[in-house]
Scaffold this motif. Structure first.
Motif, PDB file in Angstrom:
ATOM      1  N   VAL A 239       3.951   0.727   2.323  1.00 11.60           N
ATOM      2  CA  VAL A 239       3.718  -0.232   3.403  1.00 11.60           C
ATOM      3  C   VAL A 239       3.591  -1.621   2.803  1.00 11.60           C
ATOM      4  CG1 VAL A 239       2.159  -0.921   5.259  1.00 11.60           C
ATOM      5  CG2 VAL A 239       2.469   1.506   4.760  1.00 11.60           C
TER       6      VAL A 239
ATOM      7  N   PRO B  18      -0.119 -10.220  15.531  1.00  8.04           N
ATOM      8  CA  PRO B  18      -0.194  -8.864  16.084  1.00  8.04           C
ATOM      9  C   PRO B  18      -0.929  -7.898  15.154  1.00  8.04           C
ATOM     10  CG  PRO B  18       1.997  -9.285  15.216  1.00  8.04           C
ATOM     11  CD  PRO B  18       1.256 -10.585  15.137  1.00  8.04           C
ATOM     12  N   THR B  19      -1.436  -6.831  15.722  1.00  6.62           N
ATOM     13  CA  THR B  19      -2.075  -5.762  14.948  1.00  6.62           C
ATOM     14  C   THR B  19      -1.086  -5.228  13.913  1.00  6.62           C
ATOM     15  OG1 THR B  19      -3.409  -5.197  16.850  1.00  6.62           O
ATOM     16  CG2 THR B  19      -3.230  -3.521  15.138  1.00  6.62           C
ATOM     17  N   GLY B  20      -1.571  -5.033  12.701  1.00  6.88           N
ATOM     18  CA  GLY B  20      -0.702  -4.532  11.634  1.00  6.88           C
ATOM     19  C   GLY B  20       0.062  -5.633  10.917  1.00  6.88           C
ATOM     20  N   GLY B  21      -0.150  -6.889  11.339  1.00 11.46           N
ATOM     21  CA  GLY B  21       0.585  -8.012  10.758  1.00 11.46           C
ATOM     22  C   GLY B  21       0.129  -8.403   9.361  1.00 11.46           C
ATOM     23  N   GLY B  22      -1.039  -7.921   8.954  1.00 11.84           N
ATOM     24  CA  GLY B  22      -1.526  -8.220   7.601  1.00 11.84           C
ATOM     25  C   GLY B  22      -2.753  -9.112   7.536  1.00 11.84           C
ATOM     26  N   LYS B  23      -3.381  -9.372   8.686  1.00  9.96           N
ATOM     27  CA  LYS B  23      -4.493 -10.324   8.736  1.00  9.96           C
ATOM     28  C   LYS B  23      -5.698  -9.857   7.901  1.00  9.96           C
ATOM     29  CE  LYS B  23      -4.819 -10.136  13.241  1.00  9.96           C
ATOM     30  NZ  LYS B  23      -3.783  -9.078  13.448  1.00  9.96           N
ATOM     31  N   SER B  24      -6.086  -8.613   8.106  1.00 13.43           N
ATOM     32  CA  SER B  24      -7.258  -8.121   7.374  1.00 13.43           C
ATOM     33  C   SER B  24      -6.962  -8.018   5.880  1.00 13.43           C
ATOM     34  CB  SER B  24      -7.717  -6.766   7.923  1.00 13.43           C
ATOM     35  OG  SER B  24      -8.186  -6.922   9.247  1.00 13.43           O
ATOM     36  N   THR B  25      -5.747  -7.616   5.555  1.00 15.67           N
ATOM     37  CA  THR B  25      -5.329  -7.562   4.146  1.00 15.67           C
ATOM     38  C   THR B  25      -5.443  -8.940   3.509  1.00 15.67           C
ATOM     39  OG1 THR B  25      -3.795  -5.763   4.630  1.00 15.67           O
ATOM     40  CG2 THR B  25      -3.400  -7.005   2.613  1.00 15.67           C
TER      41      THR B  25
ATOM     42  N   TYR C  27       0.844  -1.203   0.000  1.00 20.07           N
ATOM     43  CA  TYR C  27       0.000   0.000   0.000  1.00 20.07           C
ATOM     44  C   TYR C  27       0.873   1.243   0.000  1.00 20.07           C
ATOM     45  CZ  TYR C  27      -3.932  -2.930   1.649  1.00 20.07           C
ATOM     46  OH  TYR C  27      -4.898  -3.876   1.785  1.00 20.07           O
ATOM     47  N   GLN C  28       0.352   2.305  -0.592  1.00 22.50           N
ATOM     48  CA  GLN C  28       0.985   3.625  -0.472  1.00 22.50           C
ATOM     49  C   GLN C  28       0.236   4.350   0.642  1.00 22.50           C
ATOM     50  OE1 GLN C  28       3.524   4.549  -2.501  1.00 22.50           O
ATOM     51  NE2 GLN C  28       3.401   2.723  -3.799  1.00 22.50           N
ATOM     52  N   GLN C  29       0.962   4.768   1.663  1.00 22.37           N
ATOM     53  CA  GLN C  29       0.314   5.458   2.782  1.00 22.37           C
ATOM     54  C   GLN C  29       1.037   6.787   2.997  1.00 22.37           C
ATOM     55  OE1 GLN C  29       0.450   3.708   6.786  1.00 22.37           O
ATOM     56  NE2 GLN C  29      -1.558   2.831   6.373  1.00 22.37           N
TER      57      GLN C  29
ATOM     58  N   ALA D  91       2.218  -4.811   3.369  1.00 21.72           N
ATOM     59  CA  ALA D  91       1.260  -5.501   4.246  1.00 21.72           C
ATOM     60  C   ALA D  91       1.469  -7.013   4.189  1.00 21.72           C
ATOM     61  CB  ALA D  91      -0.169  -5.137   3.856  1.00 21.72           C
TER      62      ALA D  91
HETATM   63  P1  ADP Z   1      -4.049  -6.570  10.785  1.00 20.24           P
HETATM   64  O1  ADP Z   1      -5.452  -6.880  10.310  1.00 20.24           O
HETATM   65  O2  ADP Z   1      -3.229  -7.790  11.055  1.00 20.24           O
HETATM   66  O3  ADP Z   1      -4.053  -5.643  11.961  1.00 20.24           O
HETATM   67  P2  ADP Z   1      -3.802  -5.075   8.303  1.00 20.24           P
HETATM   68  O4  ADP Z   1      -3.901  -6.044   7.189  1.00 20.24           O
HETATM   69  O5  ADP Z   1      -5.012  -4.273   8.619  1.00 20.24           O
HETATM   70  O6  ADP Z   1      -3.264  -5.822   9.610  1.00 20.24           O
HETATM   71  O7  ADP Z   1      -2.618  -4.059   8.007  1.00 20.24           O
HETATM   72  C1  ADP Z   1      -1.314  -4.439   7.591  1.00 20.24           C
HETATM   73  C2  ADP Z   1      -0.520  -3.206   7.241  1.00 20.24           C
HETATM   74  O8  ADP Z   1      -1.037  -2.636   6.038  1.00 20.24           O
HETATM   75  C3  ADP Z   1      -0.585  -2.108   8.284  1.00 20.24           C
HETATM   76  O9  ADP Z   1       0.660  -1.460   8.316  1.00 20.24           O
HETATM   77  C4  ADP Z   1      -1.663  -1.171   7.763  1.00 20.24           C
HETATM   78  O10 ADP Z   1      -1.472   0.146   8.212  1.00 20.24           O
HETATM   79  C5  ADP Z   1      -1.476  -1.303   6.264  1.00 20.24           C
HETATM   80  N1  ADP Z   1      -2.744  -1.120   5.518  1.00 20.24           N
HETATM   81  C6  ADP Z   1      -3.825  -1.939   5.559  1.00 20.24           C
HETATM   82  N2  ADP Z   1      -4.790  -1.508   4.727  1.00 20.24           N
HETATM   83  C7  ADP Z   1      -4.321  -0.370   4.137  1.00 20.24           C
HETATM   84  C8  ADP Z   1      -4.842   0.556   3.173  1.00 20.24           C
HETATM   85  N3  ADP Z   1      -6.060   0.389   2.645  1.00 20.24           N
HETATM   86  N4  ADP Z   1      -4.059   1.617   2.817  1.00 20.24           N
HETATM   87  C9  ADP Z   1      -2.834   1.766   3.339  1.00 20.24           C
HETATM   88  N5  ADP Z   1      -2.280   0.939   4.246  1.00 20.24           N
HETATM   89  C10 ADP Z   1      -2.994  -0.123   4.654  1.00 20.24           C
END
Ligand code: ADP
Ligand code: MG
Length: 231
Positions: free
Chosen positions: A26, A47-54, A19-21, A28
């Motif tokens: 980033v 852990p939070t930020g580990g990439g689970k939701s992605t 991702y571009q943040q 992910a």
């Molecule tokens: P988790 O669900 O494990 O907490 P995420 O998949 O939400 O982790 O996030 C993984 C990384 O990707 C984090 O650093 C988060 O900030 C980044 N990230 C997730 N979604 C986006 C997005 N839509 N745009 C930019 N960065 C993102």
């Protein structure tokens, strides 16, 4: 000698997601390789930020990988057209979220019915599926209640009914018990385990080790990399 052939729900090869943040890159997910068998019950911790939701968003055809292959059956989510991804989401994948995501002004039955909208079914078939799905989660008596009149556990069961009414192959759940107390958590897990026993592939993100211990397979996602931690 028989050859055991476990069909894959997903075959994932060399997947990265960037991702571009705010001008910053980033990573992910950084090189994920994994197969998930049809009918499996997989939990993902980390852990939070580990990439689970992605990762779940890729599995759910809500996002495409930056690199690599995400095969859902014969469909490569990286390469399929937007129209095909829409069909995959409508027919094959159910989603359940931590916050239930129900529409507060609609009844339970109307919320479940909304999940069927993209399928273009006849009215009678829709009504039948709504009734079946509510029965499946033990809420056949609550179809005319609005979310505000239901407990958290009941609301999540409505959300599960909405996800399964389309009869998906895969159910993806992002912290589905994260907002629930222990007894409601168990009520949700029992429903999910029953659905899995009937053949639904279940992939669930959870922070809760007690939940993860009930899975057939446990994964850990940390710093964008998946590890199998099944004991
Ligand atoms: P988790 O669900 O494990 O907490 P995420 O998949 O939400 O982790 O996030 C993984 C990384 O990707 C984090 O650093 C988060 O900030 C980044 N990230 C997730 N979604 C986006 C997005 N839509 N745009 C930019 N960065 C993102
Ligand atoms: Mg998350």
């Amino acid at each position: 000698m028989s050859i055991v052939d476990t069909a894959s729900a997903y075959r994932i090869k060399g997947v990265t997601k960037t991702y571009q943040q705010k001008g910053r890159v980033v990573n992910a997910l950084t090189g994920v390789d994994i197969d998930i068998a049809q009918g499996d019950f997989v939990t993902i911790q980390g852990p939070t930020g580990g990439g689970k939701s992605t990762f779940l968003q890729l599995l759910g055809a809500l996002e495409r990988p930056t690199k690599g292959e995400v095969m859902l059956g014969d469909t490569d989510i990286a390469k399929a057209s937007n129209a095909d991804l829409g069909k995959v989401r409508a027919h094959e994948i159910g989603f359940v979220f931590q916050g239930f995501n129900l529409i507060p002004t609609l009844t339970a039955a109307e919320n479940v019915d909304m999940g069927l909208e993209p399928l273009g079914l006849a009215k009678e078939e829709r009504a039948k599926r709504v009734a079946e799905a509510l029965m499946r989660v033990g809420l056949e008596e609550r179809g005319d209640h609005r979310p505000g009149e239901l407990s958290g556990g009941q609301q999540q069961r409505v959300a599960i009914a909405r996800a399964i009414a389309k009869r998906p192959r895969v159910l993806l759940a992002d912290e589905p018990t994260g907002n629930l107390d222990e007894s409601m958590r168990d009520e949700i897990l029992v429903v999910l385990e029953e659905l899995n026993a009937e053949g639904l592939t279940l992939i669930m993100v959870t922070h809760d080790s007690a939940v993860a211990r009930r899975a057939k397979r446990r994964l850990r996602l940390e710093k964008g990399t998946v590890r199998d931690i099944t004991k």
